[in-house]
Design a protein around this motif. Structure first.
Motif, PDB file in Angstrom:
ATOM      1  N   UNK A 194       0.881  -1.195   0.060  1.00 57.97           N
ATOM      2  CA  UNK A 194      -0.073   0.060   0.073  1.00 57.97           C
ATOM      3  C   UNK A 194       0.724   1.303  -0.133  1.00 57.97           C
ATOM      4  N   UNK A 195       1.886   1.417   0.593  1.00 56.74           N
ATOM      5  CA  UNK A 195       2.668   2.624   0.535  1.00 56.74           C
ATOM      6  C   UNK A 195       3.278   2.866  -0.855  1.00 56.74           C
ATOM      7  N   UNK A 196       3.644   2.001  -1.307  1.00 53.85           N
ATOM      8  CA  UNK A 196       4.121   2.004  -2.768  1.00 53.85           C
ATOM      9  C   UNK A 196       3.021   2.773  -4.046  1.00 53.85           C
ATOM     10  N   UNK A 197       1.813   1.974  -3.495  1.00 56.46           N
ATOM     11  CA  UNK A 197       0.643   2.640  -4.254  1.00 56.46           C
ATOM     12  C   UNK A 197       0.399   4.074  -4.018  1.00 56.46           C
ATOM     13  N   UNK A 198       0.476   4.289  -2.548  1.00 55.10           N
ATOM     14  CA  UNK A 198       0.079   5.545  -2.185  1.00 55.10           C
ATOM     15  C   UNK A 198       1.192   6.733  -2.600  1.00 55.10           C
ATOM     16  N   UNK A 199       2.502   6.313  -2.789  1.00 53.42           N
ATOM     17  CA  UNK A 199       3.618   6.840  -3.277  1.00 53.42           C
ATOM     18  C   UNK A 199       3.661   7.106  -4.830  1.00 53.42           C
ATOM     19  N   UNK A 200       2.936   6.118  -5.458  1.00 54.77           N
ATOM     20  CA  UNK A 200       2.963   6.100  -6.798  1.00 54.77           C
ATOM     21  C   UNK A 200       1.752   7.275  -7.181  1.00 54.77           C
ATOM     22  N   UNK A 201       0.591   7.488  -6.352  1.00 58.18           N
ATOM     23  CA  UNK A 201      -0.421   8.453  -6.527  1.00 58.18           C
ATOM     24  C   UNK A 201       0.093   9.817  -6.075  1.00 58.18           C
ATOM     25  N   UNK A 214      -7.216   2.918  -4.172  1.00 58.79           N
ATOM     26  CA  UNK A 214      -8.064   2.254  -3.104  1.00 58.79           C
ATOM     27  C   UNK A 214      -8.421   0.819  -3.496  1.00 58.79           C
ATOM     28  N   UNK A 215      -8.585   0.332  -4.747  1.00 57.49           N
ATOM     29  CA  UNK A 215      -8.500  -1.066  -5.480  1.00 57.49           C
ATOM     30  C   UNK A 215      -7.519  -1.770  -5.127  1.00 57.49           C
ATOM     31  N   UNK A 216      -6.235  -1.141  -5.301  1.00 59.08           N
ATOM     32  CA  UNK A 216      -4.927  -1.773  -5.155  1.00 59.08           C
ATOM     33  C   UNK A 216      -4.714  -2.037  -3.513  1.00 59.08           C
ATOM     34  N   UNK A 217      -5.156  -1.129  -2.915  1.00 61.05           N
ATOM     35  CA  UNK A 217      -4.811  -1.450  -1.352  1.00 61.05           C
ATOM     36  C   UNK A 217      -5.783  -2.477  -0.844  1.00 61.05           C
ATOM     37  N   UNK A 218      -7.043  -2.299  -1.359  1.00 64.77           N
ATOM     38  CA  UNK A 218      -7.840  -3.431  -0.925  1.00 64.77           C
ATOM     39  C   UNK A 218      -7.554  -4.680  -1.500  1.00 64.77           C
ATOM     40  N   UNK A 219      -7.038  -4.811  -2.456  1.00 66.94           N
ATOM     41  CA  UNK A 219      -6.505  -6.108  -3.354  1.00 66.94           C
ATOM     42  C   UNK A 219      -5.411  -6.680  -2.549  1.00 66.94           C
ATOM     43  N   UNK A 220      -4.438  -5.720  -2.049  1.00 67.94           N
ATOM     44  CA  UNK A 220      -3.280  -6.013  -1.563  1.00 67.94           C
ATOM     45  C   UNK A 220      -3.340  -6.673   0.029  1.00 67.94           C
ATOM     46  N   UNK A 221      -4.450  -5.915   0.759  1.00 63.32           N
ATOM     47  CA  UNK A 221      -4.573  -6.593   1.980  1.00 63.32           C
ATOM     48  C   UNK A 221      -5.254  -7.525   2.321  1.00 63.32           C
ATOM     49  N   UNK A 222      -6.388  -7.861   1.521  1.00 60.06           N
ATOM     50  CA  UNK A 222      -7.092  -9.030   1.275  1.00 60.06           C
ATOM     51  C   UNK A 222      -5.917 -10.310   0.817  1.00 60.06           C
ATOM     52  N   UNK A 223      -5.185  -9.889  -0.243  1.00 57.21           N
ATOM     53  CA  UNK A 223      -4.383 -10.973  -0.561  1.00 57.21           C
ATOM     54  C   UNK A 223      -3.246 -11.217   0.643  1.00 57.21           C
TER      55      UNK A 223
END
Length: 244
Positions: free
Chosen positions: A69-76, A92-101
């Motif tokens: 998630x921090x990489x996705x947030x940094x990318x944004x 948001x979609x990435x973070x949800x997917x990463x956490x569930x995964x």
């Protein structure tokens, strides 16, 4: 045609699940094969390096292989002024997917070793020096990823990111979680790689601080990005196979 958000989110969920399964599973295996804590950590680190490198190489062309998630947030944050930047809804979609995964990966590792599918960790990691370790590891990871992108060497991410995480297992006091999703997932296993639920929130806070520090270091070292620069872990195009 470009990969759909659903397909990219699926790649992130699968990649993060596989990563956590490698981290947790290798930790269980190591403790079953050796009583030496140094050997256990070495085995856990080596498996993580190899697994992470493979996953970035495999899924990078589809989703950018964030798995974090921090990489996705940094990318944004770094690409929000660019037309090719990552929209907040995709973050948001990435973070949800990463956490569930990550949770699924921990459950899978538990199942593979005949452990309860969910067993809350009792491994307390609540200490200031561990939080400093997480700040350091996350800052270094963000500096590495976005520094590679800024210097046009993003294709080196599979080996360099995996190598950094492997090194950080040993030079940080926290053994380098450096990933909020992985931290949450590792709370679901009472094994070598686990982290007690009560220790999770301070780790997440330290990782966010580390990400901010890492981005600041990118600016200090490489300067501010040009408006057209987009941020991903691995360069990926919009004509990825079968279509991140």
């Amino acid at each position: 045609m470009s990969a759909s958000l659903a397909r990219r989110a699926a790649a992130e969920a699968i990649g993060t699940a596989a990563l956590v399964a490698v981290v947790v599973g290798s930790g269980i295996q190591a403790t079953e094969l050796s009583r030496d804590i140094g050997v256990q950590l070495l085995a856990n680190a080596l498996a993580t390096v190899l697994g992470l490198g493979v996953l970035i190489a495999l899924l990078g062309p589809i989703s950018g292989a964030h798995f974090n998630p921090v990489v996705s947030l940094a990318a944004w944050l770094t690409g929000r002024r660019s037309p090719d930047g990552m929209p907040l809804r995709e973050v948001a979609a990435y973070v949800a997917a990463q956490t569930a995964g990550a949770v699924a990966g921990s459950v899978l590792a538990n199942a593979m070793f005949s452990r309860p599918l969910v067993s809350w960790s009792t491994h307390d990691r609540f200490a200031g020096h561990l939080w400093l370790g997480e700040v350091t590891a996350t800052a270094g990871l963000i500096l590495l990823i976005f520094g590679l992108l800024r210097s046009g060497r993003g294709h080196l991410a599979p080996i360099t990111v995996a190598s950094f995480i492997g090194a950080a297992y040993w030079f940080t006091s926290s053994t380098s979680f450096a990933n909020p999703a992985v931290t949450i997932g590792r709370a679901f296993t009472d094994t070598f790689a686990g982290i007690a639920p009560s220790s999770v929130v301070p780790f997440l806070a330290a990782q966010l601080v580390g990400a901010a520090l890492g981005l600041a270091l990118v600016v200090v070292v490489f300067g501010r990005p040009a408006p057209a620069e987009a941020a991903v872990v691995v360069p990926h195009n919009d004509t990825a196979p079968a279509e991140r």
